[in-house]
Design a protein around this motif. Sequence first.
Motif, PDB file in Angstrom:
ATOM      1  N   PRO A  83       0.822  -1.225   0.000  1.00  0.00           N
ATOM      2  CA  PRO A  83       0.000   0.000   0.000  1.00  0.00           C
ATOM      3  C   PRO A  83       0.852   1.270   0.000  1.00  0.00           C
ATOM      4  O   PRO A  83       0.501   2.257  -0.667  1.00  0.00           O
ATOM      5  CB  PRO A  83      -0.815  -0.127   1.294  1.00  0.00           C
ATOM      6  CG  PRO A  83      -0.923  -1.606   1.512  1.00  0.00           C
ATOM      7  CD  PRO A  83       0.411  -2.151   1.085  1.00  0.00           C
ATOM      8  N   THR A  86       2.225   1.680  -3.449  1.00  0.00           N
ATOM      9  CA  THR A  86       1.121   2.046  -4.341  1.00  0.00           C
ATOM     10  C   THR A  86       0.812   3.530  -4.246  1.00  0.00           C
ATOM     11  O   THR A  86       0.611   4.203  -5.267  1.00  0.00           O
ATOM     12  CB  THR A  86      -0.133   1.224  -4.003  1.00  0.00           C
ATOM     13  OG1 THR A  86       0.154  -0.160  -4.139  1.00  0.00           O
ATOM     14  CG2 THR A  86      -1.291   1.600  -4.916  1.00  0.00           C
ATOM     15  N   ARG A  87       0.749   4.057  -3.032  1.00  0.00           N
ATOM     16  CA  ARG A  87       0.466   5.484  -2.858  1.00  0.00           C
ATOM     17  C   ARG A  87       1.499   6.332  -3.579  1.00  0.00           C
ATOM     18  O   ARG A  87       1.180   7.379  -4.154  1.00  0.00           O
ATOM     19  CB  ARG A  87       0.424   5.838  -1.370  1.00  0.00           C
ATOM     20  CG  ARG A  87      -0.796   5.292  -0.632  1.00  0.00           C
ATOM     21  CD  ARG A  87      -0.948   5.913   0.730  1.00  0.00           C
ATOM     22  NE  ARG A  87       0.139   5.583   1.631  1.00  0.00           N
ATOM     23  CZ  ARG A  87       0.165   4.516   2.422  1.00  0.00           C
ATOM     24  NH1 ARG A  87      -0.845   3.655   2.405  1.00  0.00           N
ATOM     25  NH2 ARG A  87       1.187   4.284   3.228  1.00  0.00           N
TER      26      ARG A  87
END
Length: 220
Positions: A83, A86-87
Motif C-alpha cells: 500500500p 502504491t500510494r
Amino acid sequence: MTSDLVLVPARGAPLAGDLVVPGPVRTVVVIAEGSSSSRGSSRDRALADALHRAGMGTLLLDLLTELEKREDARSARHRFDVPFLTRRLVAAIDWLEQRPETAGVPVCLFGAETAAAAALLAAADRSQRVSAVVTRGGRPDLTHEELQGVKAPVLFIVGGEDETDVGLNQEAAGKLGAPSEVHVVPGATHLFHEPGSLEEIVTVARDWFVSRAERTRGPD
C-alpha cells in the motif's frame, strides 16, 4: 536524449526521478522497482532507451528516499509495504497529469518485484489514466483480492526456471478482469541475470506498450 532530474512530491517525501519526454508522446511509462533504484538500474535504463526509440516518454522513479533505502536494506520494511509503494506510484501518476508536457497523456506502468504488485493496485486506483501494465519477476499475490479493479491490459514477465513465480503470476492472470498474458523467459531465474534475458524483457515489454498505444491512438 535529454533526461530531466525531477522530484515527485509524495506526502512530504520528494521522490527522485529521471523524466524523458522526447517531443509529443502518446504514452509515458513509469518504471519502478520495489527496493532498489530504478534511476541507477542498467536494466531499467535499457528498457527506457528502447521506449524512447519507440516514441514514448519515461519516468524512471525511485519509490524510496535515500533514508528509506538504507532502512529497507536492514529490515526490508518498505519493499513489502505494498500500500505504501502504491500510494507513491499514484502520486507519480497524478504529478504527470499536472505537467504541461504530460497532462492528458496515457500512463503505462512497469513494476519489478514488489513494485509489480504496487503497479497493479495503482492501475486499479487510476484506471482512467493507466492504459497498460508490465510486471517483471513480480509478486502479484501481494495484491490479495484486489486484482478485479485492474482495467488495463497486463503482461506478466517471469523466469522459466522459477516455478513459484510462474505459478503466482499465472494465478494472478486468471483473476484479472482485464486482458492479460504471462510471458515466460526460458532458462531465466527470478533475477534474470542469464544471457539474453534482459534483451527479451526489453523487447516484449516495449512491444506490449507499443501495441496498447496503437490501440488507443485516435485518428491522425
